[in-house]
Write a protein that holds these residues in place. Structure first.
Motif, PDB file in Angstrom:
ATOM      1  N   GLU A 194     -22.655  19.967 -32.918  1.00 22.07           N
ATOM      2  CA  GLU A 194     -21.681  19.564 -31.900  1.00 22.07           C
ATOM      3  C   GLU A 194     -20.398  19.030 -32.543  1.00 22.07           C
ATOM      4  O   GLU A 194     -19.832  18.036 -32.096  1.00 22.07           O
ATOM      5  CB  GLU A 194     -22.304  18.541 -30.957  1.00 22.07           C
ATOM      6  CG  GLU A 194     -23.502  19.106 -30.201  1.00 22.07           C
ATOM      7  CD  GLU A 194     -24.198  18.058 -29.342  1.00 22.07           C
ATOM      8  OE1 GLU A 194     -23.705  16.925 -29.234  1.00 22.07           O
ATOM      9  OE2 GLU A 194     -25.257  18.401 -28.795  1.00 22.07           O
ATOM     10  N   GLY A 195     -19.983  19.680 -33.638  1.00 23.95           N
ATOM     11  CA  GLY A 195     -18.743  19.311 -34.301  1.00 23.95           C
ATOM     12  C   GLY A 195     -18.800  18.087 -35.191  1.00 23.95           C
ATOM     13  O   GLY A 195     -17.794  17.689 -35.771  1.00 23.95           O
ATOM     14  N   ARG A 196     -19.972  17.475 -35.316  1.00 20.83           N
ATOM     15  CA  ARG A 196     -20.122  16.278 -36.152  1.00 20.83           C
ATOM     16  C   ARG A 196     -20.945  16.601 -37.389  1.00 20.83           C
ATOM     17  O   ARG A 196     -21.925  17.351 -37.316  1.00 20.83           O
ATOM     18  CB  ARG A 196     -20.853  15.156 -35.395  1.00 20.83           C
ATOM     19  CG  ARG A 196     -20.092  14.524 -34.264  1.00 20.83           C
ATOM     20  CD  ARG A 196     -20.887  13.398 -33.584  1.00 20.83           C
ATOM     21  NE  ARG A 196     -22.246  13.796 -33.241  1.00 20.83           N
ATOM     22  CZ  ARG A 196     -23.365  13.334 -33.829  1.00 20.83           C
ATOM     23  NH1 ARG A 196     -23.318  12.435 -34.773  1.00 20.83           N
ATOM     24  NH2 ARG A 196     -24.552  13.760 -33.440  1.00 20.83           N
ATOM     25  N   LEU A 197     -20.569  16.007 -38.498  1.00 17.33           N
ATOM     26  CA  LEU A 197     -21.347  16.148 -39.723  1.00 17.33           C
ATOM     27  C   LEU A 197     -22.634  15.348 -39.577  1.00 17.33           C
ATOM     28  O   LEU A 197     -22.603  14.148 -39.302  1.00 17.33           O
ATOM     29  CB  LEU A 197     -20.528  15.640 -40.918  1.00 17.33           C
ATOM     30  CG  LEU A 197     -21.109  15.865 -42.300  1.00 17.33           C
ATOM     31  CD1 LEU A 197     -21.255  17.353 -42.603  1.00 17.33           C
ATOM     32  CD2 LEU A 197     -20.212  15.201 -43.346  1.00 17.33           C
ATOM     33  N   VAL A 198     -23.795  16.023 -39.718  1.00 17.27           N
ATOM     34  CA  VAL A 198     -25.086  15.348 -39.568  1.00 17.27           C
ATOM     35  C   VAL A 198     -25.900  15.361 -40.858  1.00 17.27           C
ATOM     36  O   VAL A 198     -26.915  14.674 -40.957  1.00 17.27           O
ATOM     37  CB  VAL A 198     -25.922  15.933 -38.408  1.00 17.27           C
ATOM     38  CG1 VAL A 198     -25.215  15.722 -37.072  1.00 17.27           C
ATOM     39  CG2 VAL A 198     -26.246  17.399 -38.640  1.00 17.27           C
ATOM     40  N   ALA A 199     -25.457  16.153 -41.835  1.00 15.36           N
ATOM     41  CA  ALA A 199     -26.166  16.202 -43.119  1.00 15.36           C
ATOM     42  C   ALA A 199     -25.232  16.765 -44.171  1.00 15.36           C
ATOM     43  O   ALA A 199     -24.290  17.500 -43.866  1.00 15.36           O
ATOM     44  CB  ALA A 199     -27.420  17.073 -43.025  1.00 15.36           C
TER      45      ALA A 199
END
Length: 148
Positions: free
Chosen positions: A43-48
Motif C-alpha cells: 500500500e505504498g509503504r515500506l514494510v521490509a
C-alpha cells in the motif's frame, strides 16, 4: 506486496531502505557502508528491507541484514529476488547473516531457509552471543522454494 531496488541507480531509495533496516535492528545505529538494497512495499509503504553489504567479490561472499514491520513479506517472489541478487546477479557462492541469539524470530526464519548456524559467544558484547548463519548457493538452489 511490491519489490523495489535501491543501489547506485537510485541512491535516494537505497538510503531510505538502508535507514529503515538500520532503525529496526538493535545496535545498528551506525548504519551501513557500500551497500545495495531491496525493499518490499505494501500500500505504498515500506514494510521490509534487505541490505547487501560487506561484499567480498574475491571470496564470493556477501552479508545480508534485513528487517520488517510486516510478517507476510517473505513471499516466494521476494525470496527469489532476495537470494537471486547475491547468487545469480553478482555471482556469490555464500550469503551470511549475523543475528542475535535472542532474536528467536530471525533464528527460526534462517533455519527454515537452510542456513547453517554457528554460535559465537560474546560477539555482541560480554553478555550476548551472536549467531552467524551461512547459506551456500548450492543449499539455496536445493531449497524447496526453487523446486517449482
Amino acid at each position: 506486496m511490491n519489490i523495489i531496488w535501491g543501489g547506485a541507480g537510485d541512491p535516494a531509495t537505497n538510503e531510505a531502505i538502508a535507514g529503515f533496516v538500520a532503525a529496526h535492528i538493535d545496535g545498528c545505529g551506525r548504519g551501513f557502508a557500500d551497500f545495495t538494497t531491496l525493499g518490499v512495499t505494501a500500500e505504498g509503504r515500506l514494510v521490509a528491507g534487505v541490505v547487501y553489504h560487506s561484499y567480498s567479490p574475491e571470496a564470493g561472499v556477501v552479508e545480508l541484514s534485513a528487517a520488517a514491520t510486516s510478517k507476510g513479506w517473505l513471499t516466494r517472489p521476494v525470496l527469489k529476488a532476495m537470494f537471486g541478487y547475491p547468487f545469480d546477479e553478482i555471482g556469490c557462492q555464500m550469503a551470511v547473516l549475523r543475528v542475535s541469539e535472542e532474536n528467536a524470530g530471525m533464528v527460526s526464519i534462517a533455519r527454515r531457509f537452510g542456513f547453517t548456524r554457528y554460535r559465537i559467544p560474546r560477539l555482541r558484547g560480554r553478555e550476548e552471543a551472536e549467531i552467524i548463519f551461512t547459506l551456500t548457493d548450492n543449499d539455496w538452489r536445493a531449497h524447496p522454494v526453487n523446486q517449482r
